[in-house]
Design a protein around this motif. Structure first.
Motif, PDB file in Angstrom:
ATOM      1  N   MET A  51      -7.643  12.031  13.129  1.00 13.16           N
ATOM      2  CA  MET A  51      -9.067  12.321  13.350  1.00 13.16           C
ATOM      3  C   MET A  51      -9.575  11.586  14.589  1.00 13.16           C
ATOM      4  O   MET A  51     -10.405  12.100  15.337  1.00 13.16           O
ATOM      5  CB  MET A  51      -9.884  11.951  12.115  1.00 13.16           C
ATOM      6  N   LEU A  52      -9.053  10.385  14.782  1.00 12.40           N
ATOM      7  CA  LEU A  52      -9.406   9.636  15.992  1.00 12.40           C
ATOM      8  C   LEU A  52      -8.946  10.398  17.240  1.00 12.40           C
ATOM      9  O   LEU A  52      -9.642  10.450  18.255  1.00 12.40           O
ATOM     10  CB  LEU A  52      -8.745   8.251  15.933  1.00 12.40           C
ATOM     11  N   THR A  53      -7.771  11.009  17.126  1.00 12.93           N
ATOM     12  CA  THR A  53      -7.281  11.855  18.225  1.00 12.93           C
ATOM     13  C   THR A  53      -8.266  13.001  18.484  1.00 12.93           C
ATOM     14  O   THR A  53      -8.589  13.304  19.633  1.00 12.93           O
ATOM     15  CB  THR A  53      -5.887  12.436  17.884  1.00 12.93           C
ATOM     16  N   ALA A  54      -8.741  13.621  17.396  1.00 13.17           N
ATOM     17  CA  ALA A  54      -9.737  14.696  17.551  1.00 13.17           C
ATOM     18  C   ALA A  54     -10.952  14.180  18.312  1.00 13.17           C
ATOM     19  O   ALA A  54     -11.433  14.816  19.260  1.00 13.17           O
ATOM     20  CB  ALA A  54     -10.151  15.233  16.187  1.00 13.17           C
ATOM     21  N   TYR A  55     -11.417  13.002  17.911  1.00 13.88           N
ATOM     22  CA  TYR A  55     -12.626  12.437  18.516  1.00 13.88           C
ATOM     23  C   TYR A  55     -12.397  11.985  19.968  1.00 13.88           C
ATOM     24  O   TYR A  55     -13.323  11.553  20.640  1.00 13.88           O
ATOM     25  CB  TYR A  55     -13.152  11.259  17.669  1.00 13.88           C
ATOM     26  N   ARG A  56     -11.138  12.031  20.392  1.00 17.97           N
ATOM     27  CA  ARG A  56     -10.832  11.717  21.790  1.00 17.97           C
ATOM     28  C   ARG A  56     -10.317  12.942  22.543  1.00 17.97           C
ATOM     29  O   ARG A  56      -9.755  12.819  23.632  1.00 17.97           O
ATOM     30  CB  ARG A  56      -9.778  10.596  21.843  1.00 17.97           C
ATOM     31  N   THR A  57     -10.444  14.100  21.901  1.00 20.18           N
ATOM     32  CA  THR A  57      -9.978  15.351  22.520  1.00 20.18           C
ATOM     33  C   THR A  57     -11.196  16.143  22.995  1.00 20.18           C
ATOM     34  O   THR A  57     -12.046  16.527  22.189  1.00 20.18           O
ATOM     35  CB  THR A  57      -9.170  16.171  21.480  1.00 20.18           C
ATOM     36  N   ALA A  58     -11.255  16.354  24.302  1.00 22.48           N
ATOM     37  CA  ALA A  58     -12.436  17.006  24.879  1.00 22.48           C
ATOM     38  C   ALA A  58     -12.722  18.359  24.231  1.00 22.48           C
ATOM     39  O   ALA A  58     -13.871  18.692  23.933  1.00 22.48           O
ATOM     40  CB  ALA A  58     -12.263  17.167  26.382  1.00 22.48           C
ATOM     41  N   ALA A  59     -11.666  19.158  23.992  1.00 26.29           N
ATOM     42  CA  ALA A  59     -11.854  20.485  23.401  1.00 26.29           C
ATOM     43  C   ALA A  59     -12.563  20.391  22.060  1.00 26.29           C
ATOM     44  O   ALA A  59     -13.373  21.248  21.709  1.00 26.29           O
ATOM     45  CB  ALA A  59     -10.499  21.173  23.218  1.00 26.29           C
ATOM     46  N   PHE A  60     -12.275  19.335  21.314  1.00 25.22           N
ATOM     47  CA  PHE A  60     -12.926  19.161  20.020  1.00 25.22           C
ATOM     48  C   PHE A  60     -14.369  18.676  20.181  1.00 25.22           C
ATOM     49  O   PHE A  60     -15.305  19.258  19.621  1.00 25.22           O
ATOM     50  CB  PHE A  60     -12.141  18.169  19.137  1.00 25.22           C
ATOM     51  N   ILE A  61     -14.543  17.628  20.957  1.00 28.68           N
ATOM     52  CA  ILE A  61     -15.876  17.025  21.118  1.00 28.68           C
ATOM     53  C   ILE A  61     -16.874  18.054  21.636  1.00 28.68           C
ATOM     54  O   ILE A  61     -17.982  18.201  21.130  1.00 28.68           O
ATOM     55  CB  ILE A  61     -15.814  15.850  22.135  1.00 28.68           C
ATOM     56  N   GLU A  62     -16.419  18.772  22.634  1.00 28.83           N
ATOM     57  CA  GLU A  62     -17.266  19.755  23.315  1.00 28.83           C
ATOM     58  C   GLU A  62     -17.803  20.817  22.360  1.00 28.83           C
ATOM     59  O   GLU A  62     -18.953  21.234  22.449  1.00 28.83           O
ATOM     60  CB  GLU A  62     -16.386  20.427  24.379  1.00 28.83           C
ATOM     61  N   SER A  63     -16.947  21.243  21.450  1.00 24.84           N
ATOM     62  CA  SER A  63     -17.252  22.393  20.590  1.00 24.84           C
ATOM     63  C   SER A  63     -17.808  21.974  19.233  1.00 24.84           C
ATOM     64  O   SER A  63     -18.075  22.814  18.392  1.00 24.84           O
ATOM     65  CB  SER A  63     -15.967  23.197  20.369  1.00 24.84           C
TER      66      SER A  63
END
Lengths: 346, 346
Positions: free
Chosen positions: A242-254
């Motif tokens: 989940m931390l990876t998600a929170y550091r993934t632009a594609a996730f944060i952006e959307s």
């Protein structure tokens, strides 16, 4: 596209955001005209039509398109649409977001199968392993969200029937659904431990991450706010993911704001809304609990993440790429946690 | 399935129909317990919750499941659901029809991609060529419905702006969209002429027919009623193909009444409803215009159809199989044309 004229677009609560001009300028500089230009219409939040709503399919496709955009293969514009507005209904004649449009080809894709096929073909054309098949991963994640919804309904039904606004424990009628959910989260945690990869399949994001990351985040946010469910902090690899998600632009952006996620589930469950929740500045929880972070550090997983970053994977919240994607949501600077500001066109 | 309890099902305007007992009895007689049991939730009509609504994806999957049911591979129950009812929203938490449920496995598929994948796997397991790929067919039909919607919107917008209730001609601003639609219908007619097959790919129904047949029927019915558009009678092979649809149990069974199709588009276009249309007995137009039928006879295509029937293809309205599929719509005997009574559980 023929059937969405300029008037309709304006009436869909779309606001042009200044920094989108970056993208336009890039494209005007020539040499990039062959890149497919795609418009993704995503569901607006019920709280504010200008904000991203909590539509999982919308976020999944947005992340996939972002992955292609990030490596400079496509141009993308994302627009939020109020599905209840008459102009939207008239323009799209019954179709619901996500809707993918290719204005240059006058094509519109309104079916998830068609949208996936289109993105798949672009990825295939440029040999991007976004749709790499992995049967173990597929099996491992396929019923998670369904299990969550069964649990969420059982628990909130119980709370309603027993006039409880909040209930931290697991009442006995809800135990089977609760256990099933926790078991599956545990099995995903184990899979991630075995793999030791940044994303589910390897070191780059695939369709499975675009499916799982938004769902995990919904489980976290709606679970916590609506039925006092917390993903166990002992699932270290899952929290690290989940931390990876929170550091993934594609996730944060959307990613929709917490309030917009909660609103979505309250609507579906028929739970009462508290107006004051929606008057607050939109918040995106993109940090993880201290205990989970501590566990990650103890296992040294945070070092793996850093090592992976040095390998040149640009899926990071601080990636310079992220500044150019053009999101027509008109969102008024959604505030993220410190150090993880949503990028794009804020 | 955990999250739809008996109360919810009752409240979804589902009425058990007596003849469904045939199916139950068959299954109780033993030896067939391994057949997957699938429930398909389809959108109810806005006119009457107990009637099938004009949802194209619902009909497409229904036809595919029917094809598998017809050769005794699956058990299927179809239920109409009112998407605006609170019990439905609470049970399915934001998912919209079509929804496929496998109660025995406690699985629910709410995404068209998942539903297609599940049906695909059953077909593959039993080597049913339902999903046979044909790129020419794929290309030929892919934009048809989109082109129709562009035309329908352009023409009804013109009529509204010019205060015309009916307008048989093609006003100049609508000509491009009209021509594009007719061109594509003509190209499908040509393809069918080249193929000389009963269905698009061969002598049995495939996914392409499940996609095209309902769309052609919507174009015919809504085109005629809402914007005075008639599929040219000179497109003999196309009309012959529509006649095949009207003789295919999978199509007839899953087809909404004319009033329900018209209601759907009027809703989307924001056109006024005439209450008296909906008070009439539901009608299903499953005959073709005399002129088109005459052309078919002149080309001897009607003989080809009969020959194909003798070859043992059971996709015929008179197929004995069709009597057993269980449709929980509570529809009050929708009336079809003479000789083509809807089968199943009327």
């Amino acid at each position: 596209m023929d059937n969405v004229d300029e008037n309709d677009v304006t009436s869909l609560s779309v606001t042009r955001v200044d920094s989108c001009d970056h993208l336009k300028m890039n494209n005007a500089s020539g040499g990039e005209s062959v890149k497919p230009f795609l418009e993704l219409f995503v569901k607006a939040s019920g709280v504010d039509n200008r904000r991203i709503g909590a539509c999982l399919f919308c976020q999944e496709f947005w992340m996939e398109l972002y992955a292609l955009y990030e490596i400079n293969l496509v141009r993308v514009e994302v627009k939020t649409v109020n599905v209840n507005s008459e102009p939207f209904k008239r323009s799209f004649l019954g179709a619901l977001p996500p809707i993918l449009v290719e204005p240059d080809k006058e094509l519109m894709y309104t079916d998830n199968r068609e949208i996936e096929r289109r993105i798949f073909h672009i990825a295939k054309e440029f040999s991007v392993p976004l749709f790499e098949k992995d049967i173990t991963v597929d099996k491992s994640i396929e019923s998670l969200y369904r299990n969550f919804k069964v649990f969420l309904k059982a628990k909130t039904d119980y709370m309603r029937e027993n006039y409880q606004v909040s209930y931290a424990g697991v009442p006995s009628p809800v135990v089977p659904a609760h256990n099933k959910l926790v078991e599956q989260l545990t099995s995903i945690d184990k899979l991630l431990a075995q793999r030791s990869t940044r994303y589910l399949v390897g070191s780059t994001m695939t369709m499975y991450d675009c499916e799982l990351m938004p769902r995990l985040h919904h489980i976290r946010i709606a679970g916590q706010h609506l039925c006092a469910f917390e993903i166990p902090h002992t699932l270290v690899h899952l929290w690290n993911y989940m931390l990876t998600a929170y550091r993934t632009a594609a996730f944060i952006e959307s990613c929709p704001a917490d309030q917009d996620i909660n609103y979505h589930y309250k609507e579906q469950l028929g739970l009462p809304h508290r107006q004051k929740d929606y008057l607050q500045t939109p918040l995106k929880t993109h940090t993880i609990p201290d205990e989970a972070l501590e566990n990650i550090k103890q296992l040294g997983l945070d070092k793996l993440v850093r090592a992976s970053r040095r390998c040149g994977h640009a899926h990071d919240a601080l990636s310079a790429h992220a500044l150019a994607i053009c999101v027509h949501t008109g969102a008024r600077k959604p505030v993220g946690p410190k150090g993880a500001n949503p990028l794009g066109c804020p």
